[in-house]
Design an enzyme around this catalytic site. Sequence first.
Site, PDB file in Angstrom:
ATOM      1  N   TYR A   1       0.605   0.799  -7.693  1.00 17.04           N
ATOM      2  CA  TYR A   1       1.471   0.677  -6.507  1.00 17.04           C
ATOM      3  C   TYR A   1       0.859  -0.310  -5.511  1.00 17.04           C
ATOM      4  O   TYR A   1       1.523  -1.252  -5.057  1.00 17.04           O
ATOM      5  CB  TYR A   1       1.665   2.050  -5.860  1.00 17.04           C
ATOM      6  CG  TYR A   1       2.237   2.004  -4.453  1.00 17.04           C
ATOM      7  CD1 TYR A   1       3.574   1.682  -4.225  1.00 17.04           C
ATOM      8  CD2 TYR A   1       1.428   2.286  -3.346  1.00 17.04           C
ATOM      9  CE1 TYR A   1       4.085   1.643  -2.932  1.00 17.04           C
ATOM     10  CE2 TYR A   1       1.935   2.253  -2.057  1.00 17.04           C
ATOM     11  CZ  TYR A   1       3.263   1.923  -1.857  1.00 17.04           C
ATOM     12  OH  TYR A   1       3.764   1.878  -0.571  1.00 17.04           O
TER      13      TYR A   1
ATOM     14  N   THR B   1       7.968   3.424  -4.326  1.00 18.01           N
ATOM     15  CA  THR B   1       6.927   4.121  -3.558  1.00 18.01           C
ATOM     16  C   THR B   1       6.297   5.298  -4.310  1.00 18.01           C
ATOM     17  O   THR B   1       5.495   6.033  -3.726  1.00 18.01           O
ATOM     18  CB  THR B   1       7.504   4.640  -2.216  1.00 18.01           C
ATOM     19  OG1 THR B   1       8.655   5.439  -2.494  1.00 18.01           O
ATOM     20  CG2 THR B   1       7.876   3.509  -1.290  1.00 18.01           C
TER      21      THR B   1
HETATM   22  N1  NAP Z   1       6.020   6.333   2.185  1.00 18.05           N
HETATM   23  C1  NAP Z   1       4.781   6.044   2.591  1.00 18.05           C
HETATM   24  O1  NAP Z   1       3.926   6.930   2.778  1.00 18.05           O
HETATM   25  C2  NAP Z   1       4.404   4.620   2.850  1.00 18.05           C
HETATM   26  C3  NAP Z   1       3.068   4.337   3.228  1.00 18.05           C
HETATM   27  C4  NAP Z   1       2.735   3.008   3.500  1.00 18.05           C
HETATM   28  C5  NAP Z   1       3.681   2.013   3.406  1.00 18.05           C
HETATM   29  N2  NAP Z   1       4.953   2.319   3.011  1.00 18.05           N
HETATM   30  C6  NAP Z   1       5.913   1.235   2.871  1.00 18.05           C
HETATM   31  O2  NAP Z   1       6.949   1.452   3.819  1.00 18.05           O
HETATM   32  C7  NAP Z   1       8.172   0.891   3.314  1.00 18.05           C
HETATM   33  C8  NAP Z   1       9.297   1.904   3.417  1.00 18.05           C
HETATM   34  O3  NAP Z   1       8.920   3.025   2.648  1.00 18.05           O
HETATM   35  P1  NAP Z   1       9.699   4.416   2.744  1.00 18.05           P
HETATM   36  O4  NAP Z   1       8.684   5.463   3.011  1.00 18.05           O
HETATM   37  O5  NAP Z   1      10.892   4.274   3.609  1.00 18.05           O
HETATM   38  O6  NAP Z   1      10.133   4.535   1.205  1.00 18.05           O
HETATM   39  P2  NAP Z   1      11.238   5.444   0.511  1.00 18.05           P
HETATM   40  O7  NAP Z   1      11.707   6.515   1.429  1.00 18.05           O
HETATM   41  O8  NAP Z   1      10.676   5.793  -0.821  1.00 18.05           O
HETATM   42  O9  NAP Z   1      12.448   4.430   0.333  1.00 18.05           O
HETATM   43  C9  NAP Z   1      12.360   3.374  -0.553  1.00 18.05           C
HETATM   44  C10 NAP Z   1      13.646   2.614  -0.513  1.00 18.05           C
HETATM   45  O10 NAP Z   1      13.532   1.566  -1.470  1.00 18.05           O
HETATM   46  C11 NAP Z   1      14.710   1.620  -2.266  1.00 18.05           C
HETATM   47  N3  NAP Z   1      14.481   1.067  -3.579  1.00 18.05           N
HETATM   48  C12 NAP Z   1      13.636   1.482  -4.544  1.00 18.05           C
HETATM   49  N4  NAP Z   1      13.786   0.723  -5.631  1.00 18.05           N
HETATM   50  C13 NAP Z   1      14.760  -0.181  -5.354  1.00 18.05           C
HETATM   51  C14 NAP Z   1      15.390  -1.215  -6.066  1.00 18.05           C
HETATM   52  N5  NAP Z   1      15.083  -1.501  -7.349  1.00 18.05           N
HETATM   53  N6  NAP Z   1      16.334  -1.959  -5.446  1.00 18.05           N
HETATM   54  C15 NAP Z   1      16.713  -1.679  -4.175  1.00 18.05           C
HETATM   55  N7  NAP Z   1      16.179  -0.693  -3.458  1.00 18.05           N
HETATM   56  C16 NAP Z   1      15.210   0.049  -4.044  1.00 18.05           C
HETATM   57  C17 NAP Z   1      15.087   3.080  -2.332  1.00 18.05           C
HETATM   58  O11 NAP Z   1      16.412   3.183  -2.774  1.00 18.05           O
HETATM   59  P3  NAP Z   1      16.908   4.426  -3.687  1.00 18.05           P
HETATM   60  O12 NAP Z   1      17.186   5.528  -2.717  1.00 18.05           O
HETATM   61  O13 NAP Z   1      18.123   3.876  -4.336  1.00 18.05           O
HETATM   62  O14 NAP Z   1      15.793   4.741  -4.641  1.00 18.05           O
HETATM   63  C18 NAP Z   1      14.870   3.455  -0.883  1.00 18.05           C
HETATM   64  O15 NAP Z   1      15.959   3.040  -0.103  1.00 18.05           O
HETATM   65  C19 NAP Z   1       7.858   0.423   1.885  1.00 18.05           C
HETATM   66  O16 NAP Z   1       7.568  -0.953   1.920  1.00 18.05           O
HETATM   67  C20 NAP Z   1       6.595   1.182   1.527  1.00 18.05           C
HETATM   68  O17 NAP Z   1       5.831   0.493   0.564  1.00 18.05           O
HETATM   69  C21 NAP Z   1       5.337   3.600   2.751  1.00 18.05           C
END
Ligand code: NAP
Length: 301
Positions: free
Chosen positions: A125, A62
């Site tokens: 991204y 992300t």
């Molecule tokens: N954040 C936003 O503003 C936003 C906006 C729109 C959509 N989204 C989508 O919403 C969803 C959830 O996002 P979030 O905000 O919860 O993201 P986040 O807080 O950044 O969490 C990302 C998660 O993915 C894991 N991850 C990253 N690389 C990995 C890998 N190689 N293997 C396994 N796990 C991995 C991270 O684990 P680690 O802790 O080990 O790194 C963490 O648990 C995602 O699909 C994102 O694209 C997010």
Amino acid sequence: MKVLILGTSGQVGTELMRAAWPQGTELVGLARPDVDMARPETVEAAVAAHAPGLVVNATAYTAVDKAESDRETAFAVNRDGPARLAASCAACGIPLIHISTDYVFDGTKAAPYAEDDPVAPLGVYGASKEAGEAAVRAALPQHVILRTSWVYAAHGANFVKTMLRFGREREEMRVVADQHGAPTADAAIAAAIVTIEERIAAGSGGSVPGSVPWGTYHFTGAGETTWHGFAERIFQRLEAATGRRPRLQAIATADYPTPARRPANSRLDCARIRSAFGIEAPRWEDSLDRVLDELLSPTAS
Ligand SMILES: NC(=O)c1ccc[n+]([C@@H]2O[C@H](COP(=O)([O-])OP(=O)(O)OC[C@H]3O[C@@H](n4cnc5c(N)ncnc54)[C@H](OP(=O)(O)O)[C@@H]3O)[C@@H](O)[C@H]2O)c1
């Protein structure tokens, strides 16, 4: 129903693990190193070992700006991991809920984006997430792809926590006022996913076969604002709680250059998920107030 959640250290993954699932739901949560989306063999092994009735993929790379110089990792995590996950689910007859993003769009549309609007990501991204969506669709008909935007939570790294930290330290903040969208709380996303799970569980139970409306859906907080409007509400609450707030200056995207370009219009039309699943998003202001209640409480660290 046994539900396998991937990415339990992230904002949405954390909330999914503490959400109000229907009685009898067996939750299995996995994080790295048990499942590494960049090492697809671990994904396949996890699906086979746990044999769930549903997988929810809350993992993603992300780091929007970092992705511009780390294309390989972004695509490994956001495209190749989900591709292998969807193929593993397909092989075992398991449906998948996969989370995606407003950044699949270029933001040039004058109105909120519908699910079938053409995608045109502006950065790595968004491109990697779009490729992940396409891979899931190609491998597994039984999918729900949930696009959301501007995610925040009381935990993890996000805009709300950054604004609260800077708001306590700085006299003045400059925040972009020409990107439009809707903040979405992790709890709202988790609640929407629980509702979708209930529908899948009912459908796969045989009572209403084939009744799950698989496909791509938009889900964000209701209403809209800008990053500046989002910050203003955070600072109003900060001032009410602490008596201090920074001056907030509205700036243009052009005044705040970042490695990745971002869409000027991130608004997503959420009518489809309302009519298909009966999911009504809470107002973004109400969800934000609940998270700020937690973050600004005297006992918050
Ligand atoms: N954040 C936003 O503003 C936003 C906006 C729109 C959509 N989204 C989508 O919403 C969803 C959830 O996002 P979030 O905000 O919860 O993201 P986040 O807080 O950044 O969490 C990302 C998660 O993915 C894991 N991850 C990253 N690389 C990995 C890998 N190689 N293997 C396994 N796990 C991995 C991270 O684990 P680690 O802790 O080990 O790194 C963490 O648990 C995602 O699909 C994102 O694209 C997010």
